[in-house]
Design a protein around this motif. Structure first.
Motif, PDB file in Angstrom:
ATOM      1  N   GLY A  87      46.789  38.757  33.534  1.00  0.00           N
ATOM      2  CA  GLY A  87      46.654  37.376  33.982  1.00  0.00           C
ATOM      3  C   GLY A  87      45.211  36.907  33.981  1.00  0.00           C
ATOM      4  O   GLY A  87      44.917  35.768  33.618  1.00  0.00           O
ATOM      5  N   ASN A  88      44.292  37.801  34.362  1.00  0.00           N
ATOM      6  CA  ASN A  88      42.881  37.441  34.353  1.00  0.00           C
ATOM      7  C   ASN A  88      42.383  37.202  32.931  1.00  0.00           C
ATOM      8  O   ASN A  88      41.586  36.293  32.678  1.00  0.00           O
ATOM      9  N   ARG A  89      42.870  37.998  31.981  1.00  0.00           N
ATOM     10  CA  ARG A  89      42.479  37.780  30.591  1.00  0.00           C
ATOM     11  C   ARG A  89      42.961  36.414  30.092  1.00  0.00           C
ATOM     12  O   ARG A  89      42.239  35.719  29.364  1.00  0.00           O
TER      13      ARG A  89
ATOM     14  N   ALA B  24      37.279  39.732  35.941  1.00  0.00           N
ATOM     15  CA  ALA B  24      37.262  40.704  37.034  1.00  0.00           C
ATOM     16  C   ALA B  24      36.967  42.083  36.459  1.00  0.00           C
ATOM     17  O   ALA B  24      37.643  42.532  35.538  1.00  0.00           O
ATOM     18  N   ARG B  25      35.967  42.742  37.014  1.00  0.00           N
ATOM     19  CA  ARG B  25      35.502  44.040  36.521  1.00  0.00           C
ATOM     20  C   ARG B  25      35.856  45.131  37.526  1.00  0.00           C
ATOM     21  O   ARG B  25      35.648  44.979  38.731  1.00  0.00           O
TER      22      ARG B  25
ATOM     23  N   ILE C 140      44.907  31.693  40.938  1.00  0.00           N
ATOM     24  CA  ILE C 140      44.396  31.007  39.759  1.00  0.00           C
ATOM     25  C   ILE C 140      43.710  31.987  38.818  1.00  0.00           C
ATOM     26  O   ILE C 140      44.004  32.041  37.621  1.00  0.00           O
ATOM     27  N   ILE C 141      42.785  32.791  39.340  1.00  0.00           N
ATOM     28  CA  ILE C 141      41.981  33.636  38.451  1.00  0.00           C
ATOM     29  C   ILE C 141      42.783  34.811  37.883  1.00  0.00           C
ATOM     30  O   ILE C 141      42.403  35.389  36.863  1.00  0.00           O
ATOM     31  N   PHE C 142      43.923  35.145  38.517  1.00  0.00           N
ATOM     32  CA  PHE C 142      44.794  36.182  37.971  1.00  0.00           C
ATOM     33  C   PHE C 142      46.067  35.591  37.365  1.00  0.00           C
ATOM     34  O   PHE C 142      46.978  36.335  37.007  1.00  0.00           O
TER      35      PHE C 142
END
Length: 215
Positions: free
Chosen positions: A18-20, A196-197, A62-64
């Motif tokens: 999802g983050n990608r 996200a790392r 949102i970010i994921f």
């Protein structure tokens, strides 16, 4: 209910996928319609607990690229831990059967910056903000003792400290990780890039994907 990730590794893969999509500007916005709302009304079954910073730029769904009912989110300034936070996380894994716990930090974190200012310049915070700063200070001191100076190093140190503290203070969660039921990871979010790392991982098999992320 819609199908859910069945292992800690699956849950992490779902979040990272999802983050990608979010980074690429191609989110699917899953599980955000009226049918999903109706489906969830009787009960929730999220697949991950996310302990994140309260920063307004760090909206987890949102970010994921997740939707209603996917994440059990707990947020505090600087993702600091207290009894209510620990209880909420244990509720997520023990009652809701979430298979993954994520500690999500980010660059340009105000809580970390305030703790660094207090350590380096003796600038105390006022009110209850001081309590937040004091809970972040051990991470800053650990980073300084290791000779680390950059913002990203301090952020990583605080994420690592939060994960370690979470597993140390919650015997319930530590036992779940030891049994292979639950995984705990620390992720560092980069505000400008949106990615996200991986910083640290417990209870997740070492896969090519997570290895690449931590490189």
């Amino acid at each position: 209910m819609t199908s859910l990730p069945v292992s800690p590794a699956d849950a992490l893969d779902s979040l990272l996928a999802g983050n990608r999509r979010f980074v690429a500007g191609a989110p699917r916005h899953p599980n955000q319609d009226a049918a999903r709302r109706a489906e969830l009304a009787p009960a929730q079954k999220p697949f991950a607990v996310l302990l994140g910073c309260s920063d307004s730029r760090l909206a987890a769904e949102i970010i994921f690229d997740q939707g209603l009912g996917d994440l059990f989110v707990v947020r505090t300034a600087g993702h600091v831990l207290g009894p209510e936070v620990l209880g909420s996380i244990e509720y997520g894994t023990s009652v809701l059967d979430c298979r993954l716990v994520v500690v999500l930090g980010h660059d340009s974190c105000g809580a970390v910056a305030a703790a660094r200012a207090a350590v380096e310049g003796g600038l105390p915070a006022g009110g209850y903000v001081r309590d937040v700063v004091e809970r972040v200070t051990p991470s800053v001191l650990a980073a300084r003792a290791a000779g680390l100076t950059s913002d990203s190093d301090h952020i990583d140190a605080h994420i690592q400290h939060t994960v370690d503290l979470l597993l140390d203070r919650s015997r319930v969660l530590a036992d779940q990780v030891a049994a292979g039921h639950t995984g705990v990871v620390g992720l560092a979010y980069q505000l400008s890039e949106g990615n996200a790392r991986l910083v640290t991982s417990h209870g997740i098999p070492d896969t090519a994907e997570t290895t690449a992320l931590s490189a």
